[in-house]
Design a protein around this motif. Structure first.
Motif, PDB file in Angstrom:
ATOM      1  N   LYS A 112       0.803  -1.224   0.000  1.00 30.60           N
ATOM      2  CA  LYS A 112       0.000   0.000   0.000  1.00 30.60           C
ATOM      3  C   LYS A 112       0.838   1.277   0.000  1.00 30.60           C
ATOM      4  N   LEU A 113       1.961   1.238   0.726  1.00 30.82           N
ATOM      5  CA  LEU A 113       2.674   2.486   0.979  1.00 30.82           C
ATOM      6  C   LEU A 113       4.162   2.457   0.636  1.00 30.82           C
ATOM      7  N   LEU A 114       4.875   1.491   1.227  1.00 29.56           N
ATOM      8  CA  LEU A 114       6.327   1.570   1.202  1.00 29.56           C
ATOM      9  C   LEU A 114       6.904   1.449  -0.202  1.00 29.56           C
ATOM     10  N   ALA A 115       6.392   0.508  -0.978  1.00 27.91           N
ATOM     11  CA  ALA A 115       6.921   0.328  -2.332  1.00 27.91           C
ATOM     12  C   ALA A 115       6.728   1.589  -3.160  1.00 27.91           C
ATOM     13  N   ARG A 116       5.603   2.264  -2.967  1.00 21.91           N
ATOM     14  CA  ARG A 116       5.319   3.483  -3.728  1.00 21.91           C
ATOM     15  C   ARG A 116       6.247   4.626  -3.327  1.00 21.91           C
ATOM     16  N   GLN A 117       6.804   4.548  -2.132  1.00 24.34           N
ATOM     17  CA  GLN A 117       7.704   5.588  -1.652  1.00 24.34           C
ATOM     18  C   GLN A 117       9.173   5.235  -1.884  1.00 24.34           C
ATOM     19  N   GLY A 118       9.417   4.172  -2.645  1.00 25.46           N
ATOM     20  CA  GLY A 118      10.781   3.803  -2.966  1.00 25.46           C
ATOM     21  C   GLY A 118      11.507   3.067  -1.857  1.00 25.46           C
ATOM     22  N   VAL A 119      10.770   2.501  -0.920  1.00 24.53           N
ATOM     23  CA  VAL A 119      11.378   1.753   0.180  1.00 24.53           C
ATOM     24  C   VAL A 119      11.658   0.329  -0.280  1.00 24.53           C
ATOM     25  N   GLY A 120      12.840  -0.175   0.031  1.00 21.89           N
ATOM     26  CA  GLY A 120      13.181  -1.547  -0.319  1.00 21.89           C
ATOM     27  C   GLY A 120      13.098  -2.503   0.843  1.00 21.89           C
ATOM     28  N   ASP A 121      13.313  -1.996   2.066  1.00 21.90           N
ATOM     29  CA  ASP A 121      13.257  -2.864   3.244  1.00 21.90           C
ATOM     30  C   ASP A 121      12.953  -2.022   4.474  1.00 21.90           C
ATOM     31  N   GLU A 122      12.384  -2.667   5.466  1.00 21.53           N
ATOM     32  CA  GLU A 122      12.064  -2.030   6.740  1.00 21.53           C
ATOM     33  C   GLU A 122      12.609  -2.887   7.871  1.00 21.53           C
ATOM     34  N   LEU A 123      13.211  -2.232   8.846  1.00 18.59           N
ATOM     35  CA  LEU A 123      13.650  -2.887  10.080  1.00 18.59           C
ATOM     36  C   LEU A 123      12.864  -2.262  11.219  1.00 18.59           C
ATOM     37  N   ARG A 124      12.092  -3.066  11.912  1.00 21.97           N
ATOM     38  CA  ARG A 124      11.253  -2.525  12.984  1.00 21.97           C
ATOM     39  C   ARG A 124      11.529  -3.237  14.296  1.00 21.97           C
ATOM     40  N   ALA A 125      11.221  -2.531  15.369  1.00 20.60           N
ATOM     41  CA  ALA A 125      11.425  -3.098  16.697  1.00 20.60           C
ATOM     42  C   ALA A 125      10.431  -2.490  17.669  1.00 20.60           C
ATOM     43  N   VAL A 126      10.153  -3.260  18.703  1.00 15.32           N
ATOM     44  CA  VAL A 126       9.381  -2.768  19.849  1.00 15.32           C
ATOM     45  C   VAL A 126      10.364  -2.520  20.984  1.00 15.32           C
ATOM     46  N   LEU A 127      10.287  -1.356  21.578  1.00 15.55           N
ATOM     47  CA  LEU A 127      11.132  -1.020  22.728  1.00 15.55           C
ATOM     48  C   LEU A 127      10.375  -1.462  23.976  1.00 15.55           C
ATOM     49  N   ARG A 128      10.840  -2.544  24.581  1.00 16.37           N
ATOM     50  CA  ARG A 128      10.070  -3.150  25.662  1.00 16.37           C
ATOM     51  C   ARG A 128      10.968  -3.442  26.859  1.00 16.37           C
ATOM     52  N   ILE A 129      10.362  -3.436  28.025  1.00 20.65           N
ATOM     53  CA  ILE A 129      11.051  -3.816  29.257  1.00 20.65           C
ATOM     54  C   ILE A 129       9.994  -4.260  30.256  1.00 20.65           C
ATOM     55  N   GLY A 130      10.296  -5.296  31.015  1.00 23.95           N
ATOM     56  CA  GLY A 130       9.335  -5.784  31.988  1.00 23.95           C
ATOM     57  C   GLY A 130       8.051  -6.278  31.364  1.00 23.95           C
ATOM     58  N   GLY A 131       8.125  -6.749  30.112  1.00 25.06           N
ATOM     59  CA  GLY A 131       6.936  -7.251  29.435  1.00 25.06           C
ATOM     60  C   GLY A 131       6.025  -6.169  28.905  1.00 25.06           C
ATOM     61  N   ARG A 132       6.450  -4.906  28.969  1.00 24.75           N
ATOM     62  CA  ARG A 132       5.611  -3.792  28.521  1.00 24.75           C
ATOM     63  C   ARG A 132       6.261  -3.064  27.347  1.00 24.75           C
ATOM     64  N   PRO A 133       5.458  -2.695  26.316  1.00 26.62           N
ATOM     65  CA  PRO A 133       6.011  -1.917  25.196  1.00 26.62           C
ATOM     66  C   PRO A 133       5.942  -0.424  25.501  1.00 26.62           C
ATOM     67  N   TRP A 134       7.099   0.235  25.497  1.00 32.65           N
ATOM     68  CA  TRP A 134       7.153   1.674  25.769  1.00 32.65           C
ATOM     69  C   TRP A 134       7.402   2.495  24.509  1.00 32.65           C
ATOM     70  N   GLY A 135       7.691   1.837  23.407  1.00 31.83           N
ATOM     71  CA  GLY A 135       7.904   2.557  22.165  1.00 31.83           C
ATOM     72  C   GLY A 135       8.058   1.594  21.005  1.00 31.83           C
ATOM     73  N   VAL A 136       7.973   2.137  19.801  1.00 34.06           N
ATOM     74  CA  VAL A 136       8.193   1.351  18.582  1.00 34.06           C
ATOM     75  C   VAL A 136       9.053   2.178  17.641  1.00 34.06           C
ATOM     76  N   VAL A 137       9.797   1.495  16.777  1.00 34.34           N
ATOM     77  CA  VAL A 137      10.650   2.178  15.808  1.00 34.34           C
ATOM     78  C   VAL A 137      10.671   1.393  14.511  1.00 34.34           C
ATOM     79  N   SER A 138      10.671   2.115  13.399  1.00 38.53           N
ATOM     80  CA  SER A 138      10.844   1.516  12.077  1.00 38.53           C
ATOM     81  C   SER A 138      11.918   2.292  11.347  1.00 38.53           C
ATOM     82  N   LEU A 139      12.870   1.565  10.754  1.00 38.32           N
ATOM     83  CA  LEU A 139      13.925   2.155   9.939  1.00 38.32           C
ATOM     84  C   LEU A 139      13.718   1.692   8.499  1.00 38.32           C
TER      85      LEU A 139
END
Length: 374
Positions: A112-139
């Motif tokens: 839907k989105l990434l290919a149209r914007q010229g993206v070839g790959d995405e690396l994503r992660a959840v920033l978590r501690i103690g079993g809780r997600p405090w943030g997310v990041v996509s590169l």
């Protein structure tokens, strides 16, 4: 790749960051030197629901409706390494091309989105501690460049817990923010969205509350100023839950610029004959029942430590707490020692003064002479 000095610089920068916005900006700039990427999206999340909240930090991804479309598909439609699964996975990071066997078009978001914007790959992660997600990041890496490799995935996974720990620490209310909380506050704010997700109504109370939150990516609104992506996202979550496309609460807590908290929750109504009706989003000052779990998470308190801290804030003695919880006074003293260690308090009075103004806590039933609820 695994430059220990550069990784240390990322973590040291995070420790010095005065708020989550600065943490995201600094970590992204330093991480770019280790992991080549051309765009990035960082967001705090509500540790209770995992939904994105303020603040957000976006680089070269576009803003407005395009940015909202990214978060909407990432959180509500993506079936390839969705954030909700990464939050529970053994490794909280994954590359899109690696996860799809080099067939990224299996991803709804990519098609839907990434290919149209010229993206070839995405690396994503959840920033978590103690079993809780405090943030997310996509590169994001441009098409034509090599995909993210195992070492890069491992590096981002390695940063997950320490960055989440700093986000958790930053959620601790600064000294004095409880003073005056609730005074002259307007009532609940209300924003209505039509069944297609277009905002159709907003009251003055909602405008007041939204003016207090950190600036960040937003979506255009025919009602006036753009609306924060986290608010539109909460409404989208409510529609997804009502239609059976997702589960979970459409609810987030949002920190204001002065260190206080708002709670935003949404529900989709029904029209005639059960047809989808407007989605109502309520924004209001967080109540004690909203804040108590978040404060406990921020200090790393266990459920039992949270109970004991609440009773300390109510003025109960060690013996009364023991009777209320049906445990020994010795066990209570051990828990209190641990609570002091986690919060940095040296006395009960300091603990209450620092953390737990009465408004932070849900009301318990009145206590009898022995401290037991009646």
């Amino acid at each position: 790749m695994d430059d220990r000095r550069a990784v240390r610089a990322i973590l040291d920068g995070a420790e010095r960051a005065p708020d989550a916005s600065a943490l995201f900006g600094g970590a992204s700039a330093r991480l770019r030197r280790l992991v080549g990427f051309h765009a990035a999206a960082w967001s705090a999340t509500d540790p209770g629901t995992g939904l994105v909240t303020a603040p957000m930090h976006v680089e070269n991804l576009g803003r407005g409706e395009g940015c909202f479309a990214y978060w909407e598909t990432a959180l509500l439609e993506e079936s390839v390494v969705p954030f909700r699964e990464l939050a529970r996975a053994a490794v909280p990071a994954a590359g899109l091309r690696a996860a799809t066997g080099d067939l990224p078009a299996r991803s709804v978001q990519f098609r839907k989105l990434l290919a149209r914007q010229g993206v070839g790959d995405e690396l994503r992660a959840v920033l978590r501690i103690g079993g809780r997600p405090w943030g997310v990041v996509s590169l994001f890496r441009e098409a034509g460049r090599p995909p993210f490799g195992p070492a890069e995935v491992a590096l981002l996974a390695r940063l997950s817990a320490p960055l989440a720990g700093r986000l958790r620490a930053l959620a601790v209310p600064p000294p004095g923010t409880a003073e005056g909380a609730g005074r002259d506050e307007p009532g609940p704010g209300l924003v209505l969205f039509d069944p297609s997700g277009v905002p159709i109504s907003i009251n003055d109370e909602a405008r007041h509350h939204l003016a207090r939150v950190p600036a960040g990516p937003s979506v255009p609104s025919p009602l006036g100023p753009p609306l924060p992506i986290w608010l539109a996202g909460t409404a989208a979550q409510a529609r997804a839950v009502a239609s059976g496309r997702d589960r979970g609460a459409a609810r987030v807590r949002v920190r204001t610029r002065d260190g206080r908290w708002l709670v935003c929750h949404a529900t989709r109504t029904e029209g005639p004959g059960g047809a989808p009706g407007p989605t109502a989003v309520v924004v209001q000052p967080a109540a004690g029942s909203d804040l108590a779990p978040l404060i406990a998470d921020a200090y790393g308190l266990s459920v039992r430590e949270l109970e004991i801290t609440e009773l300390i804030a109510r003025g109960l003695s060690t013996g009364d707490i023991a009777a209320d919880l049906v445990i020994s006074p010795h066990t209570v003293r051990d828990h209190v020692k641990t609570i002091f260690g986690k919060t940095g308090a040296s006395s009960r009075g300091e603990l209450v003064a620092r953390l737990f103004a009465d408004r932070h806590w849900p009301r318990r039933a009145a206590a009898g002479p022995a401290g037991r609820a009646r």
